[in-house]
Motif scaffolding. Structure first.
Motif, PDB file in Angstrom:
ATOM      1  N   GLU A  43       2.670  16.472   9.380  1.00  0.00           N
ATOM      2  CA  GLU A  43       3.135  17.021  10.653  1.00  0.00           C
ATOM      3  C   GLU A  43       1.994  17.744  11.370  1.00  0.00           C
ATOM      4  N   VAL A  44       2.159  17.895  12.678  1.00  0.00           N
ATOM      5  CA  VAL A  44       1.199  18.663  13.474  1.00  0.00           C
ATOM      6  C   VAL A  44       1.954  19.779  14.183  1.00  0.00           C
ATOM      7  N   ARG A  45       1.239  20.852  14.485  1.00  0.00           N
ATOM      8  CA  ARG A  45       1.876  21.964  15.222  1.00  0.00           C
ATOM      9  C   ARG A  45       0.844  22.652  16.103  1.00  0.00           C
TER      10      ARG A  45
ATOM     11  N   VAL B 211      -4.299  22.031  18.063  1.00  0.00           N
ATOM     12  CA  VAL B 211      -3.213  21.366  17.346  1.00  0.00           C
ATOM     13  C   VAL B 211      -3.608  21.300  15.877  1.00  0.00           C
ATOM     14  N   ARG B 212      -2.848  21.954  15.037  1.00  0.00           N
ATOM     15  CA  ARG B 212      -3.142  22.013  13.609  1.00  0.00           C
ATOM     16  C   ARG B 212      -2.522  20.816  12.897  1.00  0.00           C
ATOM     17  N   ILE B 213      -3.281  20.210  11.979  1.00  0.00           N
ATOM     18  CA  ILE B 213      -2.783  19.114  11.152  1.00  0.00           C
ATOM     19  C   ILE B 213      -2.471  19.678   9.771  1.00  0.00           C
ATOM     20  N   ASP B 214      -1.217  19.599   9.376  1.00  0.00           N
ATOM     21  CA  ASP B 214      -0.822  20.115   8.063  1.00  0.00           C
ATOM     22  C   ASP B 214      -1.074  19.053   6.996  1.00  0.00           C
TER      23      ASP B 214
ATOM     24  N   THR C  60       0.841  -1.206   0.000  1.00  0.00           N
ATOM     25  CA  THR C  60       0.000   0.000   0.000  1.00  0.00           C
ATOM     26  C   THR C  60       0.870   1.248   0.000  1.00  0.00           C
ATOM     27  N   TYR C  61       0.479   2.237  -0.807  1.00  0.00           N
ATOM     28  CA  TYR C  61       1.148   3.533  -0.783  1.00  0.00           C
ATOM     29  C   TYR C  61       0.744   4.220   0.519  1.00  0.00           C
ATOM     30  N   THR C  62       1.703   4.396   1.414  1.00  0.00           N
ATOM     31  CA  THR C  62       1.399   4.889   2.759  1.00  0.00           C
ATOM     32  C   THR C  62       1.913   6.306   2.949  1.00  0.00           C
ATOM     33  N   ILE C  63       1.041   7.173   3.452  1.00  0.00           N
ATOM     34  CA  ILE C  63       1.433   8.521   3.857  1.00  0.00           C
ATOM     35  C   ILE C  63       1.486   8.530   5.379  1.00  0.00           C
ATOM     36  N   ALA C  64       2.652   8.849   5.916  1.00  0.00           N
ATOM     37  CA  ALA C  64       2.859   8.754   7.363  1.00  0.00           C
ATOM     38  C   ALA C  64       2.048   9.807   8.106  1.00  0.00           C
ATOM     39  N   PHE C  65       1.181   9.333   8.978  1.00  0.00           N
ATOM     40  CA  PHE C  65       0.377  10.210   9.833  1.00  0.00           C
ATOM     41  C   PHE C  65       0.054   9.444  11.097  1.00  0.00           C
ATOM     42  N   ASP C  66       0.579   9.925  12.221  1.00  0.00           N
ATOM     43  CA  ASP C  66       0.395   9.241  13.497  1.00  0.00           C
ATOM     44  C   ASP C  66      -0.480  10.096  14.402  1.00  0.00           C
TER      45      ASP C  66
END
Length: 335
Positions: A326-328, A296-299, A164-170
């Motif tokens: 990323e989150v900030r 917390v913003r999710i980009d 699977t093409y995975t985009i990292a998001f935790d």
């Protein structure tokens, strides 16, 4: 020539061709927007006008057979429970995919077994599957879909999923960022809102885990607190807030944070004086609260970017790796 066919008979492309005065092949070229087909603007408009007058709708399954593949992009409907941020992003994605000739389908089934979910999705023979809650996606899931002819699989997940093409998001990153900030501002006993609504545990549990990991490093305490998205439930929670002894809260997202903020103020509990509140998603409503919500913003990547990657996966089977999501922290008055 009559403008309509008898109500007892299904309208076909042959009817459209007769009314427009063209061949069925020309009707197919126009209605399927076939690339490379030489059809004049006047003929195209004549075909479209005939289809509108007859109420003709192309048969998706037949079109897929002719094209040799489906144009359906399936998205598990659990994303609909994620809140306004996900809903608006999915709307944008739908538009971006539509411009590329794809149809977005939300699958409402809820399954405890990922393999069972994959089999249900595969029955629709989508050309692509996009999973925002990709942490439940597994290698067997990907295998079932690949064997069913799904050409592109994309998942947002904390770890790579084979096949699977995975985009990292935790999702743990959101809880970690919120609690880091709360601890830095002097809070030591922190509640983490766990929505009671069905379908949200897949997102809430890793956020709780991320909060707990940070708290453990700082000798702070994290307490899971259940809350339904309802005024009555929030008011009941606010009435017993003193019993919980919490001086900070990560409220899952901005919608739950705003709900809890109003309930706490209704009980005379000062925010952030007595309790600091942090949400997530950085929605417009966050800045409109009193006090404005720290969040917390999710980009997130743009819907256009994801649509382009899906199309590339469908066409070639591969795409350039995507950057990690990323989150900030966005600091405002509530914490």
């Amino acid at each position: 020539m009559a403008d309509s066919t008898p109500e007892s008979r299904t309208v076909t492309s042959a009817d459209v061709a007769r009314l427009a005065g063209v061949s069925r092949a020309t009707v197919s070229f126009v209605l399927n927007d076939t690339k490379g087909a030489r059809v004049s603007a006047a003929t195209r408009e004549r075909v479209l006008d005939a289809a509108r007058r007859l109420g003709y709708v192309p048969h998706a399954a037949a079109r897929s057979l002719r094209a040799g593949r489906s144009n359906l992009v399936l998205i598990p409907a659990s994303v609909s429970a994620m809140g306004r941020l996900a809903s608006e992003w999915i709307d944008d994605l739908h538009e971006a995919l539509h411009r590329r000739g794809y149809v977005t389908v939300l699958h409402a089934g809820r399954f405890g077994d990922p393999a069972e979910a994959a089999r249900a999705w595969a029955e629709l023979r989508p050309v692509a599957v996009l999973a925002l809650d990709g942490d439940r996606y597994t290698a067997p899931t990907a295998d079932v879909l690949a064997r069913a002819g799904v050409r592109a699989q994309l998942a947002f997940a904390a770890r790579p999923v084979p096949g699977t093409y995975t985009i990292a998001f935790d999702h743990r990153d959101l809880g970690a960022a919120a609690v880091e900030h709360l601890i830095a501002s002097g809070r030591t006993r922190i509640g983490v809102i766990m929505p009671k609504e069905r379908g949200l545990a897949a997102f809430a549990e890793p956020r709780l885990a991320g909060a707990g990991e940070v708290a453990a490093r700082h000798m702070a305490t994290v307490v899971p607190v259940e809350l339904a998205y309802a005024h009555e439930d929030a008011a009941a929670l606010a009435r017993r807030w003193a019993e919980l002894g919490l001086d900070g809260v990560f409220a899952y997202n901005d919608e739950y944070a705003a709900l809890l903020l109003h309930a706490l103020r209704g009980q005379g509990i000062a925010v952030p004086g007595e309790v600091a509140v942090v949400g997530a998603d950085d929605l417009v409503l966050a800045g409109l609260q009193d006090p404005p919500l720290t969040t917390v913003r999710i980009d997130m990547p743009s819907a256009e970017d994801i649509a382009a990657r899906l199309e590339e996966l469908v066409e070639s089977g591969s795409a350039e790796p995507a950057p990690r999501i990323e989150v900030r922290l966005v600091r405002r008055g509530s914490a």
